[in-house]
Design a protein around this motif. Sequence first.
Motif, mmCIF file in Angstrom:
data_model
loop_
_atom_site.group_PDB
_atom_site.id
_atom_site.type_symbol
_atom_site.label_atom_id
_atom_site.label_comp_id
_atom_site.label_asym_id
_atom_site.label_seq_id
_atom_site.Cartn_x
_atom_site.Cartn_y
_atom_site.Cartn_z
ATOM 1 N N LEU B 190 0.831 -1.210 0.000
ATOM 2 C CA LEU B 190 0.000 0.000 0.000
ATOM 3 C C LEU B 190 0.870 1.266 0.000
ATOM 4 O O LEU B 190 0.528 2.261 -0.627
ATOM 5 C CB LEU B 190 -0.948 -0.006 1.204
ATOM 6 N N GLU B 191 2.014 1.193 0.688
ATOM 7 C CA GLU B 191 2.947 2.325 0.684
ATOM 8 C C GLU B 191 3.467 2.576 -0.729
ATOM 9 O O GLU B 191 3.575 3.727 -1.164
ATOM 10 C CB GLU B 191 4.122 2.062 1.635
ATOM 11 N N ALA B 194 0.837 4.327 -2.488
ATOM 12 C CA ALA B 194 0.709 5.698 -1.955
ATOM 13 C C ALA B 194 1.812 6.584 -2.523
ATOM 14 O O ALA B 194 1.576 7.745 -2.871
ATOM 15 C CB ALA B 194 0.766 5.684 -0.430
ATOM 16 N N GLU B 227 -4.632 11.103 -1.958
ATOM 17 C CA GLU B 227 -3.737 9.952 -1.828
ATOM 18 C C GLU B 227 -4.544 8.672 -1.590
ATOM 19 O O GLU B 227 -4.303 7.633 -2.214
ATOM 20 C CB GLU B 227 -2.769 10.175 -0.660
ATOM 21 N N VAL B 231 -4.832 5.131 -3.807
ATOM 22 C CA VAL B 231 -4.514 3.786 -3.318
ATOM 23 C C VAL B 231 -5.723 2.866 -3.526
ATOM 24 O O VAL B 231 -5.589 1.732 -3.998
ATOM 25 C CB VAL B 231 -4.086 3.813 -1.832
ATOM 26 N N LEU B 321 -10.795 2.457 2.658
ATOM 27 C CA LEU B 321 -10.011 3.618 2.208
ATOM 28 C C LEU B 321 -10.923 4.666 1.595
ATOM 29 O O LEU B 321 -10.739 5.867 1.790
ATOM 30 C CB LEU B 321 -8.934 3.177 1.196
#
Lengths: 354, 354
Positions: B190-191, B194, B227, B231, B321
Amino acid sequence: MQETLAEWRPAVDAAIADVLPREVDAAYLESYFGEPTFEYDPESIQRALVDPIWDLLDRGGKRWRAVLFLVFVEAFGEKPEDYLPYATIPEILHNGTIIVDDVEDEAESRRGEPALHHRFGQDIALNAGNAMYFLPLKIITNDPGDLPESQRLAAYEMLMHELNRTHLGQGMDICWHNEREVRATREQYLEMCACKTGCLGRIVARLAAIVTDQSAAVERHAAEYAETVAVAFQIGDDVLDVEHSLGRAGDFGKAFGNDIREGKKTLLVLHAIEESDPADAERLADIIAAEENTDEEITEALRIIEDAGSIEYAKDRARALSEEALAHVDALDIDPGATEQLRSFAEFVVERDV
Amino acid sequence: MQETLAEWRPAVDAAIADVLPREVDAAYLESYFGEPTFEYDPESIQRALVDPIWDLLDRGGKRWRAVLFLVFVEAFGEKPEDYLPYATIPEILHNGTIIVDDVEDEAESRRGEPALHHRFGQDIALNAGNAMYFLPLKIITNDPGDLPESQRLAAYEMLMHELNRTHLGQGMDICWHNEREVRATREQYLEMCACKTGCLGRIVARLAAIVTDQSAAVERHAAEYAETVAVAFQIGDDVLDVEHSLGRAGDFGKAFGNDIREGKKTLLVLHAIEESDPADAERLADIIAAEENTDEEITEALRIIEDAGSIEYAKDRARALSEEALAHVDALDIDPGATEQLRSFAEFVVERDV
């Protein structure tokens, strides 16, 4: 100048390692790039960014961009030690452009080892090179020199200006390289040098002027000194290639006339084509345009360049630029020691060849 | 949202053409890049920069980054028309990353035509893509909105921060792609999303907040909205690939399971490997690691993912999210019309898939 370079190199390398340590962990990543939204993967960042970047940096390089920055800072009456982090900005930028240029030119090797894209793969090399375009720009934000807003903004605006022109220069160079015809004027060739190499020199000089808060006139003279020296350096390189080739052409089995083999439209070639009689001019243009050349053809091209007086022309032009650079140093009105350092730097760069 | 996109597109394209006209000459080059030291070669800049950039831009793209910027500007109570030049910044940056990504991924095509490096050569494509990283950043210097110094500096510092993280994300993605083993955690995946995609969204939102001079809290909520939506979009994409593949796996001769064939370690794959029994987990990891897979192996991998409940897990995560994104919209305290636009944008992005 050699001594100054050798003296500063360990401190410059330590300052680069402060920006990007050789081994990174989550704590470093958070401190430099900010908190992750989810979770960083330090192992991937080590392999994809840190290892390739340090692989290139550890191959050497004189770090002259960083050192010239420090020489300027001292010339402007400030302590170089206080501005070391900023010295790494042009140095990291320069090494980033090397990686990207090597991909663009399909270079095989760099500093005696395989080009980075051959060692790490094109994807990792390119991303690392591009990361080096932004990594050092964050130093201004981190603001190690505690600069007021106006100076930080001036630094960013300067960097955006010069980095734009760098890409213009690279665009012109690539475009000419891909064309068979010889189309550029001599002034356009010099502009390409001024943009492609000169702008990184301008960054060195202007950044030193900005962080130490010099007047616009001082910043301009410093920038023009650095840019002009860079252009003179490129001409010197082109002259060297022809002069060495003329000397070596008789030696059996040695490569010579590399610029001509690569089809490089150097200042000497552009001058020779303009100044030779039409038959010689056409012959030289054909040899430059050809995919492959025999040694005889290379020798012929070298003779046409020599007969046209292009070597002398290029040397004169380099000398004139060198004098122009020194006039900018004189206009800086700095102390005699600093003046001497900048003069000897220009001579070191130019006199070595021409 | 589709209507808003279609409505703004001509104005966005005109604004891009103000930054970089389709045909450039010496006068434009001087006005945008400053006076040359010697002489520009507009013909080379046309061929090496302008033609490839417009070739890509003219292939379409919804310009949603520019439009989302304008939606934010309106939400913040300002006239979008007054900030059009700034809207082109994320749009040009995004198209630059497309060119560079396609070189890094060795992509064959883009938007139904040959990838730019296949049409113009790798050297020109790469330099054009990199030029697009700096070309729009000069808009802040040119300052069409007549912003005070502090806002221009804030814009640069924000851009340097987000563009650094973009390269971290791309580094993680490339690194995992080159490795056979499955090593990343779900949070690291996920980072990567992102950083790689989310940061360009953050640029859209933060730039709108900065140029219209919003509070730090508003800038933060807008950034996290953009952001988080990005994602969620990526997860949605990954889910789509698996869901379509499950449906299509019976159809003779149709490609399916593309992400698995490419060895992509998506959120679904990471979840399935962690949640399946050891034999299934190992089998899935082996299929992902293999250079080539039969259709039977792909079907097997898809079944393991389905049996592990990874599709539901990923959908839940995307929905969470999406809700988080909407909470950031509510926190913005903007008028109901603007809230509705941002809500429908998030739903348009996410609901299409999950």
